[in-house]
Enzyme design. Sequence first.
Site, PDB file in Angstrom:
ATOM      1  N   HIS A  58       0.825  -1.217   0.000  1.00 17.99           N
ATOM      2  CA  HIS A  58       0.000   0.000   0.000  1.00 17.99           C
ATOM      3  C   HIS A  58       0.857   1.263   0.000  1.00 17.99           C
ATOM      4  CE1 HIS A  58      -3.287  -2.846   1.359  1.00 17.99           C
ATOM      5  NE2 HIS A  58      -3.680  -2.365   0.198  1.00 17.99           N
ATOM      6  N   ASP A 104      -5.711  -0.103  -7.859  1.00 22.57           N
ATOM      7  CA  ASP A 104      -5.392  -1.156  -6.884  1.00 22.57           C
ATOM      8  C   ASP A 104      -6.208  -2.387  -7.247  1.00 22.57           C
ATOM      9  OD1 ASP A 104      -4.589  -2.643  -4.759  1.00 22.57           O
ATOM     10  OD2 ASP A 104      -5.642  -1.468  -3.237  1.00 22.57           O
TER      11      ASP A 104
HETATM   12  N1  AG3 Z   1      -4.014  -6.010  -5.139  1.00 23.04           N
HETATM   13  C1  AG3 Z   1      -2.991  -6.817  -5.762  1.00 23.04           C
HETATM   14  C2  AG3 Z   1      -3.053  -8.238  -5.347  1.00 23.04           C
HETATM   15  C3  AG3 Z   1      -2.360  -9.174  -6.251  1.00 23.04           C
HETATM   16  C4  AG3 Z   1      -2.130 -10.452  -5.582  1.00 23.04           C
HETATM   17  N2  AG3 Z   1      -1.922 -11.505  -6.473  1.00 23.04           N
HETATM   18  C5  AG3 Z   1      -1.827 -12.803  -6.105  1.00 23.04           C
HETATM   19  N3  AG3 Z   1      -1.857 -13.116  -4.858  1.00 23.04           N
HETATM   20  N4  AG3 Z   1      -1.678 -13.690  -7.006  1.00 23.04           N
HETATM   21  C6  AG3 Z   1      -4.058  -6.070  -3.744  1.00 23.04           C
HETATM   22  C7  AG3 Z   1      -5.171  -5.317  -3.176  1.00 23.04           C
HETATM   23  C8  AG3 Z   1      -4.790  -4.814  -1.843  1.00 23.04           C
HETATM   24  N5  AG3 Z   1      -5.397  -3.561  -1.581  1.00 23.04           N
END
Ligand code: AG3
Length: 282
Positions: free
Chosen positions: A71, A163
């Site tokens: 973050h 995000d």
């Molecule tokens: N967004 C990116 C998460 C990617 C994770 N990928 C995976 N575990 N294969 C995260 C959101 C957090 N706010």
Amino acid sequence: MSKSFSRRGKPAEIREYHTASSGIFFLARRLVHSEQTPFQRIEVYESDSFGRVLLLDGLVQTTERDEFFYHEMLVHPAMMAHPNPREILIIGGGDGGALREVFRYPVRKATLVEIDAAVVAAARDFLPSLAASFRDPRVEIQIADGSRFIQESCRRYDIILVDSSDPVGPSAVLHQRGFYARLKERLKSGGIIASQAGSPLFHQRHLMKKSAFLKKLFKHAAYYFGPTPTYPGGQWCYSFLSDSVNPLERIGKKAPPGLKYYNRDIHTAAFAMPGFLREGID
Ligand code: AG3
């Protein structure tokens, strides 16, 4: 009632495969929450080593222990490079972690566009250290499809943060050229987009393809990197996109207090391109 719902409260082993024969596992003390929404399966587990773990369709999205890496790195490079970010848009980010980092600055308003209301609700109920940001009076939460939202709205922002989840499955559209072309039109002059771009190791080909169109769309299109212990490969990639701001120009302001990873030295170092990506991206 879903299958894993019946295991609520019981110890569990969670595994996310990163390749056909490797991945990450957690021995969870208990399943705290599980639900199937029209968009995805949401699960929250409690583990001794990483605290609460949020999974969407079996992919680790965030853990209480290591979420700060992701973050902070998604949010601060753009917020610091912009001299005075006031209007912020977050696409995705329904857990509230990115929003919490945005509110470390004197912004006027942050709009969060999350497709799945149940993610916001689960974060409110089970991830209080992230979701506390939802109580800030400067937030506007829109439950909507991010890609549709930017097509239909004509508001403009100083900073847009994407995000999303991985560049495969339901999040795939948030990694495509058309989406970035439309996002660009939602930027105020001097505006910056930062977006998560996946694992340099496991999404390498995708990163290279994306870099080619991002460089055509924006004067400054750079990838930068940071650690993410619980994501595939342990290192994550982000993109910094702007027509006016060079991410490596001198930053004229102090980082907000209380950060655990990001600082000015990290900012500069994060933009260094690893050898294995150089050829395809530079
Ligand atoms: N967004 C990116 C998460 C990617 C994770 N990928 C995976 N575990 N294969 C995260 C959101 C957090 N706010």
